[in-house]
Design a protein around this motif. Sequence first.
Motif, mmCIF file in Angstrom:
data_model
loop_
_atom_site.group_PDB
_atom_site.id
_atom_site.type_symbol
_atom_site.label_atom_id
_atom_site.label_comp_id
_atom_site.label_asym_id
_atom_site.label_seq_id
_atom_site.Cartn_x
_atom_site.Cartn_y
_atom_site.Cartn_z
ATOM 1 N N THR A 1 34.235 42.048 37.450
ATOM 2 C CA THR A 1 33.647 41.807 38.773
ATOM 3 C C THR A 1 34.700 41.990 39.859
ATOM 4 O O THR A 1 34.481 42.682 40.853
ATOM 5 C CB THR A 1 33.079 40.365 38.863
ATOM 6 N N VAL B 1 34.601 44.752 42.893
ATOM 7 C CA VAL B 1 34.630 44.269 44.279
ATOM 8 C C VAL B 1 35.896 44.740 44.987
ATOM 9 O O VAL B 1 35.844 45.250 46.106
ATOM 10 C CB VAL B 1 34.515 42.727 44.334
ATOM 11 N N PHE C 1 35.832 47.079 48.141
ATOM 12 C CA PHE C 1 36.345 46.425 49.343
ATOM 13 C C PHE C 1 37.432 47.268 50.009
ATOM 14 O O PHE C 1 37.363 47.579 51.192
ATOM 15 C CB PHE C 1 36.875 45.036 48.988
ATOM 16 N N ILE D 1 29.468 45.873 52.678
ATOM 17 C CA ILE D 1 30.266 45.704 51.447
ATOM 18 C C ILE D 1 31.541 44.920 51.750
ATOM 19 O O ILE D 1 31.914 44.011 51.013
ATOM 20 C CB ILE D 1 30.590 47.075 50.816
ATOM 21 N N SER E 1 32.319 41.365 50.216
ATOM 22 C CA SER E 1 33.541 41.206 49.428
ATOM 23 C C SER E 1 34.340 40.016 49.930
ATOM 24 O O SER E 1 34.878 39.237 49.143
ATOM 25 C CB SER E 1 34.407 42.466 49.507
ATOM 26 N N PHE F 1 32.915 37.032 48.636
ATOM 27 C CA PHE F 1 33.281 36.890 47.221
ATOM 28 C C PHE F 1 34.699 36.326 47.084
ATOM 29 O O PHE F 1 34.951 35.399 46.304
ATOM 30 C CB PHE F 1 33.166 38.252 46.521
#
Lengths: 454, 219
Positions: free
Chosen positions: B72, B76, B80, B120, B124, B127
Amino acid sequence: MSEYKSVKEIEKDPKKNESKKIEDQGILKGLEQLTPEKIEIVINQVINDETGARLKVYVDTCVHCGMCSKGCHFFLSLNDPKFSPAGKVKQTLWEILRKKGKVSTEFIKDAATVAYTQCNLCKRCAMYCPFGLDVAYVMSVMRRICHKLGVVPLYIQDTAHSHSATMNQMWVKDDEWIDTLMWQEEEAQEAIENLRIPLDKEGADIFYSVIGPEPKFRAQLIFQAAVIMNAAHENWTMPSMPGWDNSDMCMFTGDYEMMERLKRRHFESALNLRAKRIVMGECGHAFRSVYDVGNRALAWKMPPIEVVHAIEYYNELFEQKKIKIKKKFDRPVTLHDPCNISRGRGLHEMARNIVKATCAEFIEMTPNREHNYCCSAGGGVINCGPPFKNARVESGKAKAKQLFAAKAKGAEVVIAPCHNCHGGLEDIIHHYGVDMELKFFGDIIYEILELPEL
Amino acid sequence: MHNFYYFATGPLAWIAFLVFIGGSIWRFRELLELAKRKDSIVFEYMDTKFALRSIVHWLIPFGSRSMKINPTMTVVTFLFHICLFLTPLFVFGHVILWKENFNISWFTLPNAVADLMTLIVIASCLFFLWRRIKLPDVKYLTTPLDFIILFIVATPFVSGFWAYHQFPGFATMTIIHIISGEIMLMAIPFTKLFHMFLFPFTRGYIGSEFGGVRMAKDW
């Protein structure tokens, strides 16, 4: 005796590593002599005089992403953020640089414990950090500071004292060394008549050096090496005087001045005898000290004389068909890649060649090669002795699971071509009830070797 | 407000670029000088072939075991960083500014694509924020500055998205967008954002050590 029967049981174990609470007399005594002022002076001396852009970049570039966590067997075993590589930097140099050396004695106590006993300097994390930041280097700087502060775990400091007094790690006296060699020569003559361990022979092809613990605890390894050398009809020699010990605990305590003396003595022993090259026994850290750290400290980009690890040497014996075997070793084996010679010298493929040449059945443990888990003993951690033993074995949980997995595939014997790994794996195998047998390559080769006609 | 807009797009923009470029050169010089004096080892062992070998492996998604066991994070991070770089360089609104001010222009991204890329970047950042709060090992390493940096990076994208879609208060958002972008530029040399420039060197050095001395892979 063992606590675990399977991987499942290890996973259920709630025990947390409590090594921070371990009281080590070497560390405590050292702390008694310190004041915050002294600490600040020493730290800044080391930072300003001995480090530079590398340390700065390593600490500054880290973006705290945590990708290194899975690179460290301590973290994998204990699942505690304090044991991630970057977490260890946070507890040591990160704070020191932030506070410009103004740290307390309590801080030094914890930092010493982290640097000496919670990092094996195995450099696996450098392969998991996207930036390739070398946490082992940062931990070495911390150890250097601790050495200069006189805050070193008692047991490893004792080996460093032995190095400085005797030029070997185990307080082996000069006459005891020669005596041991002659004793092993005599033993080996049972296998090969007229076998010799030639001492101080000039111009030999091979200068064979070992680590201090070999004459002290594992003298049979010298005996086995002598048999193999004789079976291969080598022109070899061993030194009778100090310089025979290639090990180096001073490299791990941070006593670099002493490390340089040791390495110089070792190189000079071989060069004085005009040996063509040094062949070393199955030891990882000693190889690191001779091939990587010690030579650089002496300003040799590469060692001044060719240095060959036992794996390279054995591989050569089989490639050049210098020795013959009676039959292959018939129990299923797995191979543990020691950090200092796989990640440190890329000998893992040669090690597999030897396995293929000597063993009937080989089962890989995973991860393997450069990615193998550390034995938790290296980097001087096992040498910090009994106070830290339980904590060390706890941090080997990931290793135990890896061994259990290889065992489930049928492996019965673990080959570990490194002394430290042997010590560490022995404890892990015992503690977790893995129940596998440990061997050096030398043990296996000796067992199946076809002895020359008398 | 107009005056402020002109200040942000005029003098402050110049200052931001100067601080970014000048600061980065200064940081590099400092490190290089220090390395020359204290880390001769780096120059001795640096090896172009092995450095590139390592850098290439780490620039390819899933090129290292580390990336494989953190899938993951790998997906990402790559998305990113790609979006973070390409969006500001090729978004239509920015290229137009270069055209108007310096009469130079280049390829632009379709608006819908730029929009997606902006989202995105924002997602990100969320995240990364989640990781910093929720993952114990990342949380342990996280300092207040890490949150600030995340904020500095996210703001230009959030405000840009806002301004482009003309949500309520988009005029103010435009100014926030410009200023936060400039702050990000200026922060690069003096914060951990500098890792973008140090990556080839740290990776290259460990790659050289592993390749030339250790004869092992480092990915």
